[in-house]
Design an enzyme around this catalytic site. Structure first.
Site, PDB file in Angstrom:
ATOM      1  N   GLU A 418       0.817  -1.212   0.000  1.00  0.00           N
ATOM      2  CA  GLU A 418       0.000   0.000   0.000  1.00  0.00           C
ATOM      3  C   GLU A 418       0.856   1.270   0.000  1.00  0.00           C
ATOM      4  OE1 GLU A 418      -4.170  -1.460   1.918  1.00  0.00           O
ATOM      5  OE2 GLU A 418      -2.534  -1.131   3.334  1.00  0.00           O
ATOM      6  N   GLU A 488      -4.244 -10.479   0.253  1.00  0.00           N
ATOM      7  CA  GLU A 488      -5.062 -10.312   1.460  1.00  0.00           C
ATOM      8  C   GLU A 488      -6.503 -10.623   1.100  1.00  0.00           C
ATOM      9  OE1 GLU A 488      -4.686  -6.555   3.458  1.00  0.00           O
ATOM     10  OE2 GLU A 488      -2.501  -6.488   3.197  1.00  0.00           O
TER      11      GLU A 488
END
Length: 956
Positions: A418, A488
């Site tokens: 991220e 994820e």
């Protein structure tokens, strides 16, 4: 606002990785050269700013007798009973102004001091290095008054040459640690901000002619069964592997027959790298990782990752983990069928990777990089797209790769997490590809796959994953040709995650889909004397993200959650299904490499949940992907006419490194006959006597029709219940406002339903009570009819529900709730032993189970709906036996749903005098909408007409 420190601390805001440290190298333990651990109790002084104190403490002879003490490894905010500040939790928001590279003047700074003597046998020749394995977030180091340098990169190793500074006794090691630095902008990783020296500090002797850096290349050719070994070394030497009769010079290659390393068969060969001055033990695993035919292949075979993301965490020590805690993680993973781990979002303690090599886990090793907070400004000024920061990014990549490059378990290097996109990430990918072309590169944020070897996503919904599997998802040509993983998914926050079995079905259906990694391994609760476990906001943080930090498959003390038990069942390496009527079981080997020779199989036959006979089952040693049908024995002769079923288990045939013989690896259940439903003729009639009505063993209030007792058992009247304390997944993620059913339920008023009595009718063979259940201020409602009948000994309640109005949301639950004055032990026939919900019930095994009421509760850190048992045929508690028509969900607790809903921590729940029991005809699914999709439509509990019944009798 921008803050500046004084010139003496300018390095804190310097975007460079630091100065003075040695180049990164492989992490290893020497057979010859001694080492001295400097872990232990250090003197400690905390200052409010980066330049509040002078550097005199680094000088020999400085009197630190009045200083406090802290443990190293450790975080100072987790020591001193709050005297040294508090932890801060944010998901992605920086807890300081975003003004890169500047940080606040209010910058907690910890001066650490350690005085040590060299052992009497410490060699006088050669040199020495001082090694720090992890310091958050910026450190400046002195030894015996000489400054060594400073560094950033909290979860990465840094070494300094110190041999020329050492003396036999009274060495003074001084370390100044700043909580905030320019490096903090690169470490915004959805976790607690915890300053300190949290990994080992070690002094290493480096002998003359000793080993420097080295790179073990050990490939495997699956077509010939041979491995090729070459060890490149900075210092010339020889490599020996006795088991393979290998004795070669460094830099030379040799090819021999070997057993390959895989996560299922983690074969390691012991070797030695010997130079003129030192010997270093090697643990060599032969394996080859390639991208071929659009698939991730190891040793010629595509791999299906059944993984988890793992932050390092201990509920008392934070990220300061010892070896046994790391081993406990690996053992729990192996025992729950996991085969892969992503080291989110930084390289772990190097000992953890040794354990992955030894026990067998595929690893995505992730760089210490995340800049998630820049999303708040549309990634403006993001360091990964700013050339000034590129040296720091490359330094972090190099320190990860060089430290960890000799681990066969690592199949991917991950650039970070991220951090948006940018030139810095491209530079990292290019450097890694050049340095280690024998592994693949991962980064989720690169959706166009410019820099990566795999298409990776987070929390893609099931329907999108289905399209990706069919290659109908579009994207660049390169992306369409790459394999897909969910780095994820299945957000394990609170009760859940739901929908894992549906994801796994997709992963196994399409070749392109190569599995995923659950978020995440452990709840990051901080042990707290009043709250039990604290989470975000419990330390008075200015900004925080609450219990979003509690999203693990294990609780903070590493007790497995129901989510981990469910995941173990979903990803079983052996699939067992059967045809109970014809006595046939079909066994499929779902492993990628190993056959079934390590497993033993057993069958058992149950009648009404009790095993009446069992035995061994001969199953061939099926190769990966193979299936076989095996005939079960003739059903045992038993005079009982109850419900029959078969259970087949796959067990470890022998002890292994990670579990003992007879550990259950997989299981399957299938019916051998239909369940007889509870029924009886309604022979008794209701009798009105003054203010009461009697019917068989029961007594009712004549005015309201409310049940008062059954026999000698007092009962708080059962009535329709549709509310559950919203789970974290019910509450949903803030960016999914249209489907956050926990919020929509509360808006509709389902937590405050009103019950209007319409009539009480005592007929010839039944007592009928009609009601309307509805929330205030709304026109929707549920017409509910309770019909009571009896045969004199038993009592049957039939419930009929008809929705009225325009119901635009599903119901949380549908059933009846009542209270018992006394109840403790519970026995039931149905799903167990743990909780289950419509989309989390794969691991629910039908059987006879026992528990206490307290043990039925699942201790989620933020209290919420929990503890339901699925597919219950009957339950006994508090002197009652309750049978269902059809099967039902059962919950019992010592507080009301409303009290559960109001609690923020477990310690807010105070047991009352009443045990509240829910008998539910239906439950809404769970999903993983706390950071992913909600329940799939097939798990919705729609507001539609329903009928269900329960039969009550006393057990005394």
């Amino acid at each position: 606002m921008s803050y500046r420190t004084s010139p003496s601390a300018d390095y804190v805001e310097d975007v460079s990785p630091g100065r003075g440290a040695l180049p990164p190298r492989a992490w290893y333990a020497s057979s010859d050269a001694p080492s001295l651990s400097l872990n232990g109790s250090w003197r400690f002084r905390l200052s409010a700013t980066a330049d509040a104190e002078d550097d005199a403490f680094a000088e020999p002879g400085y009197d630190a007798g009045g200083w406090a003490e802290v443990a190293v490894p450790g975080h100072w905010v987790l020591q001193g009973d709050g005297a040294f500040g508090s932890p801060i939790y944010t998901n992605h928001l920086y807890p300081f102004p975003v003004d890169p590279p500047h940080v606040p003047t209010e910058n907690p700074t910890g001066d650490h001091l350690r005085v040590f003597d060299l052992p009497s046998d410490w060699p006088s020749d050669g040199g020495a290095v001082l090694r720090f394995d992890g310091v958050e977030s910026c450190a400046r180091v002195w030894l015996n008054g000489t400054e060594l340098g400073e560094f950033k990169g909290s979860r990465l190793p840094h070494e300094f040459a110190v041999g020329h500074l050492l003396k036999p006794g009274g060495n003074v090691l001084a370390v100044r640690v700043h909580q905030w630095s320019a490096g903090s902008y690169l470490e915004d990783q959805d976790q607690w901000w915890l300053p300190g020296i949290f990994r080992d500090v070690t002094l290493l002797h480096r002998p003359a002619g000793g080993v420097g850096d080295f790179f073990v290349h050990a490939s495997y050719d699956h077509t010939t069964g041979e491995g090729t070994l070459r060890v490149d070394s900075d210092v010339d030497g020889r490599v020996t592997v006795p088991a393979l009769d290998i004795d070669i010079a460094t830099g030379e290659s040799v090819t021999v027959a070997v057993e390959p390393w895989t996560a299922e068969t983690p074969k390691l060969y012991d070797g030695v790298l010997a130079t003129e001055g030192e010997r270093v033990p090697l643990r060599i695993g032969f394996r080859t990782v390639v991208l071929e035919d659009g698939l991730i292949k190891v040793n010629g075979r595509a791999v299906l990752f059944k993984g988890v993301n793992r932050h390092e965490w201990h509920h008392e020590k934070g990220r300061a983990l010892d070896l046994e805690t790391m081993r406990e993680d690996v053992l729990l993973m192996k025992r729950h069928n996991l085969n892969a781990v992503r080291t989110s979002h930084y390289p772990p303690h190097p000992a953890f990777l040794d354990l992955c090599d030894e026990y067998g886990l595929w690893v995505i090793d992730e760089c210490d990089l995340e800049t998630h907070g820049f999303t708040e400004q549309d990634w403006r000024d993001n360091p990964v797209d700013d050339d000034r920061w590129t040296p720091a990014l490359l330094d972090r990549a190099a320190r990860m790769v060089e430290r960890d490059k000799n681990h066969p378990s690592i199949v991917f290097w991950s650039l970070g997490n991220e951090a948006g996109t940018g030139r810095g990430l491209t530079a990292m990918a290019e450097w890694i590809h050049d340095r280690d072309p024998e592994r693949l590169v991962h980064y989720e944020g690169d959706w166009n796959c410019r820099d990566t070897d795999v298409y990776s996503r987070m929390y893609a919904f099931h329907d999108e994953v289905d399209k990706i599997g069919q290659r109908l998802d579009g994207g660049t040509r390169k992306r369409r040709e790459l394999p897909f993983i969910q780095c994820e998914y299945g957000h394990a926050m609170g009760n859940g995650p739901g929908g894992l079995a549906d994801y796994q079905e997709l992963f196994e259906k399409y070749e392109r889909l190569q599995g995923g990694f659950i978020w995440e391994w452990i709840d990051h609760g901080v042990k707290h004397p009043e709250l039990g476990y604290a989470y975000g906001g419990d330390f008075g943080e200015e900004l925080h993200d609450g219990n979003f930090v509690c999203d693990g498959l294990v609780f903070p003390d590493r007790t497995p959650s129901p989510g981990l038990v469910e995941y173990k069942k979903v990803i079983e390496p052996v699939h067992i299904e059967g045809d109970g009527a014809n006595g046939i079981v079909r066994v499929t080997n779902k492993q990628d490499f190993a056959d079934l020779s390590a497993l033993a199989f057993e069958w058992s036959c149950q009648v009404d949940g009790e095993t009446v006979e069992s035995g061994a089952l001969a199953v061939p040693a099926l190769a990966p992907g193979e299936s076989a049908e095996v005939k079960l024995p003739e059903p045992p002769v038993d005079g009982r006419g109850g419900e029959r079923q078969w259970t087949v288990r796959a067990l470890l045939a022998d002890d292994t490194l990670w579990a003992a013989k007879d550990h259950v690896v997989a299981w399957g259940q299938f019916a051998a006959g239909a369940r007889p439903l509870p029924s009886f003729p309604a022979t008794d009639r209701p009798v009105r006597e003054a203010d009461r009505i009697t019917l068989g063993p029961a007594e009712f209030d004549a005015r309201t029709g409310a049940l008062r007792s059954i026999g000698d058992v007092e009962v708080s009247a059962p009535r329709l219940d549709v509310w559950r304390a919203p789970t974290d997944n019910d509450a949903g993620a803030e960016w999914q406002t249209d489907t956050r059913y926990g919020m929509l339920w509360r808006t509709l008023g389902l937590h405050r339903m009103r019950h209007r009595l319409v009539s009480v009718e005592a007929g010839d063979d039944a007592l009928t009570v009609r009601t309307r259940v509805a929330p205030a201020a709304r026109e929707v409602g549920l017409d509910t009819v309770y019909r009571w009948t009896s045969d004199g000994e038993r009592l049957r309640l039939s419930v009929s529900v008809t929705p009225e109005g325009d119901w635009t949301v599903p119901l949380p639950r549908l059933g009846v709730r009542f209270g018992l004055a006394q109840a403790d032990r519970v026995e039931w026939f149905g799903g167990g032993p743990g909780e289950a919900y419509p989309d989390t019930r794969t691991a629910s095994m039908i059987g006879r189970w026992q528990s206490s009421v307290d043990e039925l509760q699942t201790p989620y850190l933020r209290p919420q709906e929990n503890g339901a048992r699925a597919d219950v045929r009957w339950v006994e508690l508090g002197g009652l036996r309750i049978e269902g028509d059809p099967e039902f969900w059962f919950t019992a607790r010592r507080w009301t749903t409303e009290q559960l809903d109001a609690a923020r921590h477990r310690t807010d729940l105070t047991p009352g005098d009443t045990v509240w029991v829910n008998l539910d005809h239906g439950q809404h699914g769970i999903g993983s909408q706390s950071c992913g999709p909600g329940p799939l439509p097939q798990y919705f509990l729609k507001a539609e007409p329903a009928e269900f019944a329960f039969v009550f009798s006393t057990t005394t």
